[in-house]
Design an enzyme around this catalytic site. Structure first.
Site, PDB file in Angstrom:
ATOM      1  N   ASP A  57       2.652   2.466  -9.096  1.00 27.20           N
ATOM      2  CA  ASP A  57       2.007   3.161  -7.992  1.00 27.20           C
ATOM      3  C   ASP A  57       1.998   2.212  -6.789  1.00 27.20           C
ATOM      4  OD1 ASP A  57       0.245   5.093  -6.662  1.00 27.20           O
ATOM      5  OD2 ASP A  57      -1.312   3.598  -7.004  1.00 27.20           O
TER       6      ASP A  57
ATOM      7  N   ASP B 163      -0.352   2.599  -3.319  1.00 27.79           N
ATOM      8  CA  ASP B 163      -1.682   2.374  -2.743  1.00 27.79           C
ATOM      9  C   ASP B 163      -2.703   2.088  -3.834  1.00 27.79           C
ATOM     10  OD1 ASP B 163      -1.108   3.057   0.108  1.00 27.79           O
ATOM     11  OD2 ASP B 163      -0.603   4.998  -0.772  1.00 27.79           O
TER      12      ASP B 163
ATOM     13  N   ASP C 174      -3.466   2.813 -10.746  1.00 31.51           N
ATOM     14  CA  ASP C 174      -4.896   2.534 -10.573  1.00 31.51           C
ATOM     15  C   ASP C 174      -5.758   3.785 -10.679  1.00 31.51           C
ATOM     16  OD1 ASP C 174      -3.976   3.629  -8.071  1.00 31.51           O
ATOM     17  OD2 ASP C 174      -5.778   2.830  -7.115  1.00 31.51           O
TER      18      ASP C 174
END
Length: 235
Positions: free
Chosen positions: A14, A16, A177
């Site tokens: 991922d 961001d 995240d």
């Protein structure tokens, strides 16, 4: 990592909240958008919890002032081009890689595992940020939120990356995240680990039920390289 997992042959990250701390730029652009519309400013920490489901959702959440809020469709239509214009100006000014990101990616590059960045951020912003933070060189593939017909948490972006690399889903480790990463990885059949930092739309990391939680990309790299070494020892 659970022992029943296949050895890792590719890693998908991922963007961001995993590779980059981009929330300060996102919050600045969102507040500039709100100011232009004559609306109250939002706490940057609140805006960080709005990250994860693409620009349209971020704008709607920022307008509503809460993660589950719904804004007037006409207002969203006016706000979207404003946010995109302001984010294009702000993106990269404050964004930084998290500690351990370059080190972890360097370790993986040395192991010759192919790496992909799979994000819900638009491709044009993604490529610009990867270049600005000098980590574009690590990725053989970038899948943005507008690359395919569906985005995370749909499994399509992860399955697309697996097909591109010629690996089975069970051999491709997802590092993220948020819920989007875990849900998408599960649906695709990929193992998934979560970093202990990041945004997560306000959810605690242990509620995501990933296969492991790591404090840095260096730790994630050690997990991936360890499983690759196990595969090579058996061949």
């Amino acid at each position: 990592m659970r022992s029943e997992f296949a050895p890792v042959r590719a890693v998908m990250f991922d963007l961001d909240g995993t590779l980059l701390d981009s929330a300060p730029d996102i919050a600045c652009a969102a507040n500039r958008m709100l100011a232009e519309l004559g609306l109250p400013q939002r706490d940057p920490a609140m805006i960080a919890t709005f990250v994860g489901k693409g620009i349209a959702k971020l704008v709607q959440r920022s307008l509503a002032g809460c993660i589950d809020g719904v804004a007037d469709a006409g207002l969203v239509e006016r706000a979207l081009p404003l946010f995109e214009r302001f984010y294009e100006e702000e993106s990269g000014r404050r964004t930084r890689t998290y500690p351990g990101v370059v080190e972890g990616l360097t370790m993986l590059a040395g192991s010759e595992l192919p790496l992909a960045c799979v994000t819900n951020k638009s491709e044009r912003f993604t490529h610009a940020l990867l270049a600005a933070t000098d980590i574009a060189r690590f990725f053989r593939l970038v899948v943005g939120g507008d690359t395919l017909s569906r985005r995370k948490p749909d499994p399509l972006p992860f399955l697309h990356a697996c097909e591109h690399f010629g690996v089975a889903a069970r051999e491709a480790l997802v590092v993220g995240d948020s819920y989007n990463d875990v849900e998408g990885a599960r649906a695709a059949g990929c193992p998934v680990v979560c970093v202990s930092y990041g945004y997560r739309e306000g959810m605690p990391v242990d509620s995501l039920q990933s296969d492991a939680i790591v404090d840095s990309l260096e730790e994630a790299a050690r997990l991936a390289i360890g499983t690759q070494a196990a595969r090579e020892a058996l061949t």
